[in-house]
Enzyme design. Structure first.
Site, PDB file in Angstrom:
ATOM      1  CB  ILE A   9      -0.899   0.044   1.259  1.00  0.00           C
ATOM      2  CG1 ILE A   9      -1.734  -1.231   1.372  1.00  0.00           C
ATOM      3  CG2 ILE A   9      -1.798   1.279   1.235  1.00  0.00           C
ATOM      4  CD1 ILE A   9      -2.577  -1.310   2.651  1.00  0.00           C
ATOM      5  N   GLY A  11       1.691   5.008   0.782  1.00  0.00           N
ATOM      6  CA  GLY A  11       1.128   5.975   1.713  1.00  0.00           C
ATOM      7  C   GLY A  11       0.350   5.312   2.831  1.00  0.00           C
ATOM      8  N   GLY A  15      -4.124   8.330   7.305  1.00  0.00           N
ATOM      9  CA  GLY A  15      -5.314   8.440   6.462  1.00  0.00           C
ATOM     10  C   GLY A  15      -5.858   7.116   5.955  1.00  0.00           C
ATOM     11  CE1 TYR A 165      -6.496  15.006  -5.342  1.00  0.00           C
ATOM     12  CE2 TYR A 165      -8.807  15.494  -5.729  1.00  0.00           C
ATOM     13  CZ  TYR A 165      -7.827  14.731  -5.119  1.00  0.00           C
ATOM     14  OH  TYR A 165      -8.166  13.688  -4.287  1.00  0.00           O
TER      15      TYR A 165
HETATM   16  N1  NAP Z   1      -9.464  12.293   2.106  1.00  0.00           N
HETATM   17  C1  NAP Z   1     -10.416  12.434   1.205  1.00  0.00           C
HETATM   18  O1  NAP Z   1     -11.512  12.995   1.454  1.00  0.00           O
HETATM   19  C2  NAP Z   1     -10.208  11.896  -0.177  1.00  0.00           C
HETATM   20  C3  NAP Z   1     -11.274  12.016  -1.100  1.00  0.00           C
HETATM   21  C4  NAP Z   1     -11.102  11.516  -2.381  1.00  0.00           C
HETATM   22  C5  NAP Z   1      -9.900  10.906  -2.725  1.00  0.00           C
HETATM   23  N2  NAP Z   1      -8.885  10.814  -1.808  1.00  0.00           N
HETATM   24  C6  NAP Z   1      -7.630  10.171  -2.239  1.00  0.00           C
HETATM   25  O2  NAP Z   1      -7.248   9.210  -1.273  1.00  0.00           O
HETATM   26  C7  NAP Z   1      -5.835   9.027  -1.287  1.00  0.00           C
HETATM   27  C8  NAP Z   1      -5.302   9.035   0.137  1.00  0.00           C
HETATM   28  O3  NAP Z   1      -5.639  10.255   0.715  1.00  0.00           O
HETATM   29  P1  NAP Z   1      -5.664  10.543   2.285  1.00  0.00           P
HETATM   30  O4  NAP Z   1      -6.841  11.433   2.496  1.00  0.00           O
HETATM   31  O5  NAP Z   1      -5.544   9.301   3.057  1.00  0.00           O
HETATM   32  O6  NAP Z   1      -4.337  11.429   2.391  1.00  0.00           O
HETATM   33  P2  NAP Z   1      -3.291  11.691   3.573  1.00  0.00           P
HETATM   34  O7  NAP Z   1      -3.950  11.559   4.910  1.00  0.00           O
HETATM   35  O8  NAP Z   1      -2.666  12.985   3.202  1.00  0.00           O
HETATM   36  O9  NAP Z   1      -2.254  10.468   3.408  1.00  0.00           O
HETATM   37  C9  NAP Z   1      -1.346  10.495   2.381  1.00  0.00           C
HETATM   38  C10 NAP Z   1      -0.317   9.373   2.513  1.00  0.00           C
HETATM   39  O10 NAP Z   1       0.521   9.537   1.400  1.00  0.00           O
HETATM   40  C11 NAP Z   1       1.856   9.659   1.830  1.00  0.00           C
HETATM   41  N3  NAP Z   1       2.517  10.641   0.969  1.00  0.00           N
HETATM   42  C12 NAP Z   1       2.169  11.918   0.762  1.00  0.00           C
HETATM   43  N4  NAP Z   1       3.025  12.481  -0.127  1.00  0.00           N
HETATM   44  C13 NAP Z   1       3.909  11.526  -0.481  1.00  0.00           C
HETATM   45  C14 NAP Z   1       5.014  11.475  -1.351  1.00  0.00           C
HETATM   46  N5  NAP Z   1       5.443  12.540  -2.041  1.00  0.00           N
HETATM   47  N6  NAP Z   1       5.677  10.301  -1.483  1.00  0.00           N
HETATM   48  C15 NAP Z   1       5.311   9.230  -0.776  1.00  0.00           C
HETATM   49  N7  NAP Z   1       4.269   9.215   0.079  1.00  0.00           N
HETATM   50  C16 NAP Z   1       3.590  10.348   0.214  1.00  0.00           C
HETATM   51  C17 NAP Z   1       1.819  10.107   3.277  1.00  0.00           C
HETATM   52  O11 NAP Z   1       2.944   9.551   3.922  1.00  0.00           O
HETATM   53  P3  NAP Z   1       4.112  10.417   4.632  1.00  0.00           P
HETATM   54  O12 NAP Z   1       3.551  11.779   4.922  1.00  0.00           O
HETATM   55  O13 NAP Z   1       4.420   9.623   5.865  1.00  0.00           O
HETATM   56  O14 NAP Z   1       5.212  10.423   3.639  1.00  0.00           O
HETATM   57  C18 NAP Z   1       0.527   9.441   3.770  1.00  0.00           C
HETATM   58  O15 NAP Z   1       0.812   8.119   4.202  1.00  0.00           O
HETATM   59  C19 NAP Z   1      -5.274  10.145  -2.184  1.00  0.00           C
HETATM   60  O16 NAP Z   1      -4.963   9.593  -3.437  1.00  0.00           O
HETATM   61  C20 NAP Z   1      -6.443  11.123  -2.332  1.00  0.00           C
HETATM   62  O17 NAP Z   1      -6.422  11.788  -3.565  1.00  0.00           O
HETATM   63  C21 NAP Z   1      -9.003  11.288  -0.547  1.00  0.00           C
END
Ligand code: NAP
Length: 286
Positions: A9, A11, A15, A165
């Site tokens: 997985i 990231g 989240g 985005y």
């Molecule tokens: N949250 C929402 O409402 C939502 C809605 C629609 C879609 N999504 C999608 O769901 C996915 C996950 O989102 P989330 O909300 O869980 O985000 P999040 O809480 O920001 O988690 C992001 C994860 O990605 C890692 N990450 C960030 N930048 C990185 C980089 N440059 N290289 C490697 N790892 C990186 C972070 O790890 P570290 O910081 O430890 O490196 C963290 O584990 C994304 O693709 C987002 O577009 C989210």
């Protein structure tokens, strides 16, 4: 159950990715997570092992916005896992202002689309050799508002964070559909999903977005990370979707995606352009 199966997985330190890791480790899978910082990744791995009661959690450290790091990550994963049954491409971000990566590419397109494109291609032979296997990519409902601007993929002429985005999340869907066609008959499937609005640290790194008042307004109505990870876990593990290939899901249901995502000429073109941008031959999977 997922006993004997190996899942990677991207990231998984917070989240949706971390919640998916807990869900799949609880089912007995060996789970590898990635993050940019070793300490944070190891802390997350310990928490995932503790919450799931499964000690088989591994950490990989890589900044996926750099293609060299994606390649190194793929190499480490291939050296660590003789078999790989599930890849969940989860990492994604939002930038209100235009930023460039170490490779000189626009950050949103590079991290949200080119990184999973490259990582998947580099791991594909291992996934095929481990079939049945699944590639699950986390897109967003924002894909429905997206358009692929082949004349300005990197927003050089005109950048908007939301447009970048939306485009990157549509690219996740198109990538999955094109991958699914290329994988037909291999025993590896590709699906893509919208997790739903989920209360995570998403976009918190973007100074322009962090304090957006809308976040405070909608947060009480958002899903928990566990709820946000539910469809990803379902697509990764459920026997109900065994063999299901090339579909977009939300809340565990197959849904129609952006009409442009069904145009096979466009998905093939995006594949070729992406292959070129990451230095892979366009026919790598065929
Ligand atoms: N949250 C929402 O409402 C939502 C809605 C629609 C879609 N999504 C999608 O769901 C996915 C996950 O989102 P989330 O909300 O869980 O985000 P999040 O809480 O920001 O988690 C992001 C994860 O990605 C890692 N990450 C960030 N930048 C990185 C980089 N440059 N290289 C490697 N790892 C990186 C972070 O790890 P570290 O910081 O430890 O490196 C963290 O584990 C994304 O693709 C987002 O577009 C989210």
């Amino acid at each position: 159950m997922m006993t004997g199966r190996t899942v990677l997985i991207t990231g998984g330190t917070g989240g949706i990715g971390k919640a998916a890791a807990i869900g799949l480790a609880s089912m007995g899978a060996r789970v590898g997570i990635t993050g940019r910082d070793r300490d944070r990744a190891e802390r997350a791995a310990s928490a995932i092992a503790e919450e799931s009661g499964n000690p088989a959690v591994d950490t990989f450290v890589a900044d996926l916005s750099s293609q060299a790091e994606v390649r190194r990550l793929a190499y480490e994963v291939l050296s660590t896992y003789p078999r790989l049954n599930v890849l969940i491409n989860n990492v994604g971000g939002f930038w209100a202002h235009r930023h460039m990566t170490a490779d000189g590419l626009e950050h949103t397109f590079a991290l949200n689309h080119l990184a999973p494109f490259l990582l998947t291609n580099l791991l594909l032979e291992r996934l095929i050799a481990s079939a049945p296997a699944r590639v699950v990519t986390v897109s967003s409902g924002a894909q429905s508002m997206g358009a692929i601007d082949f004349d300005d993929l990197m927003g050089e002429q005109d950048y908007s964070g939301q447009r970048a985005y939306n485009q990157s999340k549509l690219a996740n869907v198109m990538f999955t559909y094109e991958l699914a066609r290329r994988l037909e008959g291999t025993g590896v499937t590709a699906t893509v999903l919208h997790p739903g609005m989920t209360n995570t640290a998403f976009s918190a790194e973007d100074p322009a977005r962090k304090m957006a008042p809308i976040v405070f307004v909608v947060r009480p109505f958002m899903k928990s990370p566990r709820e946000g990870a539910d469809t990803a876990v379902y697509l990764a593990a459920s026997s109900e979707v065994e063999g299901v290939n090339g579909l977009y899901f939300a809340s565990r249901k197959a849904k129609k995606s952006n009409p442009s995502s069904y145009d096979t000429k466009t998905t093939a073109r995006l594949w070729e352009v992406s292959a070129d941008l990451v230095g892979l031959p366009a026919d790598a999977v065929e």
